[in-house]
Design an enzyme around this catalytic site. Structure first.
Site, PDB file in Angstrom:
ATOM      1  N   SER A 161      37.812  31.112  -6.851  1.00 26.29           N
ATOM      2  CA  SER A 161      36.878  31.402  -5.882  1.00 26.29           C
ATOM      3  C   SER A 161      37.139  31.762  -5.105  1.00 26.29           C
ATOM      4  O   SER A 161      37.720  31.622  -3.968  1.00 26.29           O
ATOM      5  CB  SER A 161      35.930  30.570  -6.942  1.00 26.29           C
ATOM      6  OG  SER A 161      34.086  30.969  -5.847  1.00 26.29           O
ATOM      7  N   TYR A 208      32.768  21.838  -4.532  1.00 26.79           N
ATOM      8  CA  TYR A 208      32.912  22.741  -4.829  1.00 26.79           C
ATOM      9  C   TYR A 208      33.970  23.520  -4.703  1.00 26.79           C
ATOM     10  O   TYR A 208      35.199  24.040  -5.400  1.00 26.79           O
ATOM     11  CB  TYR A 208      32.279  23.786  -5.797  1.00 26.79           C
ATOM     12  CG  TYR A 208      32.174  24.656  -6.700  1.00 26.79           C
ATOM     13  CD1 TYR A 208      31.932  26.226  -5.962  1.00 26.79           C
ATOM     14  CD2 TYR A 208      32.958  25.165  -7.842  1.00 26.79           C
ATOM     15  CE1 TYR A 208      32.868  27.500  -6.759  1.00 26.79           C
ATOM     16  CE2 TYR A 208      33.529  25.777  -8.489  1.00 26.79           C
ATOM     17  CZ  TYR A 208      33.226  27.517  -7.831  1.00 26.79           C
ATOM     18  OH  TYR A 208      32.998  28.357  -8.656  1.00 26.79           O
ATOM     19  N   LYS A 212      38.042  24.028  -5.891  1.00 26.83           N
ATOM     20  CA  LYS A 212      39.065  25.052  -5.534  1.00 26.83           C
ATOM     21  C   LYS A 212      40.452  25.170  -5.259  1.00 26.83           C
ATOM     22  O   LYS A 212      41.377  25.726  -6.075  1.00 26.83           O
ATOM     23  CB  LYS A 212      37.737  26.414  -6.333  1.00 26.83           C
ATOM     24  CG  LYS A 212      37.068  26.223  -6.935  1.00 26.83           C
ATOM     25  CD  LYS A 212      37.497  26.641  -8.359  1.00 26.83           C
ATOM     26  CE  LYS A 212      36.975  27.043  -9.372  1.00 26.83           C
ATOM     27  NZ  LYS A 212      36.957  26.026 -10.334  1.00 26.83           N
TER      28      LYS A 212
END
Ligand code: WQD
Length: 397
Positions: A161, A208, A212
């Site tokens: 991401s 989050y 990643k």
């Protein structure tokens, strides 16, 4: 029953019932791949695979002999026992060895590649429940890759991401592959150079995003240690839109807080107004700018990664259009498509937001032969068609 195209390769898609996963399953099937889907359905519905199977049936109506198979396993990718029994189904039996010296006893598989989508992805939730995110997104991936390696499955496409870039306010320019506003950590980039990544003053802004980034670093180290691995991390910018058929769309179990799902809830009357988080950014109209990429373009980026990566090693690519659109521009584009006014109100900035986040996807084009083909207007048009198909006349009149 869908007859399987026995000569086609098998691709394993983990999290294949989700928004991006289901669109990728559809693109894989159209490209002739047999697709194995693993999904624990914690944030998706199995009915999406039934719809895709029907779409595949029609797509191959004239050439049924080429029709690939889709197989859904409702399972959690962290369940080692379940994963083992699934991988065994696709194992190529080891030829009987006259003596261990004569044959390579390592396992081999009919699965030629894996695309891994399964992860928790709500930024706000990750701040409140970091262990849930580290356990699933990082711990789960470590164990899963270890198992894949045991079965000789070493072509891996990872759903990353743009969040790994953290808040780029201090860079303030369109994102570049070589920039990652992270802690001062060496990072083996795609061309093998060890680059001291740009240690942005703010670094990564949430657990989050850190999961990643950690997964990318782990996968980079894995490919470095075992050159049989071909690993591609794809850094998504802002996926929106849906398949042009109107039969696939964003349909999570939870309530997504991303811009487009919220806009749709305002259009359907589920929400009275769209709150725009800040209009005091250094952008043309003051609202924040993002690189919105059509989910079909994004799905095709995964096929490009599978097809184009014939080398080994770890590579990372931005998947974005390179064009920025502000919140107000998205609202305006959606109003034009649905023919109605979308009520909005300006509120304060949302914590962790940045003013601009736009991809530079030059290497994806040069090395994967991939670029976006759709624009913001087509994203909005396809979303509206999905609403018409799914919600029917009840609400679009
Ligand atoms: C887009 C713009 C908001 C909702 C997130 C995740 C990222 C990735 C993509 C997984 C921003 C504004 C939004 C609303 C608004 N997900 N907005 N009102 O924050 O760029 O990225 O989704 O990988 O990890 O962080 O996307 O859609 O939430 O916001 O004004 O009700 O819309 O401020 O400028 P974001 P988003």
């Amino acid at each position: 029953l869908v007859r399987k195209s026995i000569n086609a390769p098998y691709i394993l898609v983990v999290g294949g019932c989700g928004f991006i996963g289901s669109h990728t399953v559809w693109e894989l099937a159209k490209a002739g791949y047999n697709v194995i889907i693993i999904d624990n359905l914690s944030n998706a519905f199995s009915s999406v695979i039934d719809r895709i199977e029907a779409m595949v049936y029609v797509y191959y109506e004239k050439t049924p002999e080429h029709r690939p198979c889709l197989k859904l396993y409702e399972a959690d990718y962290r369940d080692c026992q379940a994963m083992t029994s699934i991988l065994e189904e696709y194992e190529i039996p080891t030829p009987f060895a006259l003596s261990p010296v004569e044959s390579d006893l390592r396992k081999r598989s009919n699965i030629t590649g894996v695309i891994h989508f399964a992860a928790h992805k709500a930024v706000g939730e990750s701040i409140k429940q970091p262990l849930k995110y580290y356990a699933n997104n990082v711990g789960g991936m470590i164990n899963f890759c270890s198992l894949l390696g045991e079965y000789g499955i070493k072509k891996f496409v990872f759903s990353s991401s743009a969040t790994v870039y953290g808040t780029v306010a201090d860079i303030g320019i369109p994102l570049r592959e070589e920039y990652c506003s992270q802690q001062t950590t060496d990072f083996v980039d795609d061309d093998g150079e060890r680059k001291l990544v740009h240690s942005g003053s703010s670094g990564l802004t949430n657990p989050y995003g850190r999961t990643k980034w950690m997964c990318e670093a782990i996968l980079s180290d894995l490919a470095h240690a075992d050159p049989e691995w071909t690993i591609t991390a794809l850094r998504y910018f802002n996926p929106i839109g849906c398949d042009e058929s109107g039969l696939l769309g964003e349909d999570p179990r939870d309530t997504a807080s991303n811009l487009m799902p919220v806009v749709l809830r305002v259009i359907t009357g589920a929400l009275p107004v769209l709150s725009i988080y800040g209009d005091d950014y250094d952008t043309a109209d003051g609202t924040a700018v993002r690189d919105y990429i059509h989910v079909t373009d994004l799905a095709k980026g995964h096929l490009a990664a599978l097809k184009s990566r014939t080398d080994s090693g770890f590579r990372v690519y931005n998947l974005g259009s390179g064009r920025g659109s502000s919140v107000l521009e998205v609202v305006d584009a959606m109003e034009k498509v649905c023919g109605r006014k979308i009520p909005t109100q300006i509120v304060g900035r949302r914590e962790g937001d940045v003013g601009m986040c736009v991809a530079k996807a030059r290497r994806a084009e040069e090395e994967l032969g991939w670029r976006t083909e759709k624009n913001l207007e087509s994203c909005c048009r396809d979303v509206w068609r999905f609403l018409e198909c799914v919600a029917g006349e009840a609400f679009v009149s």
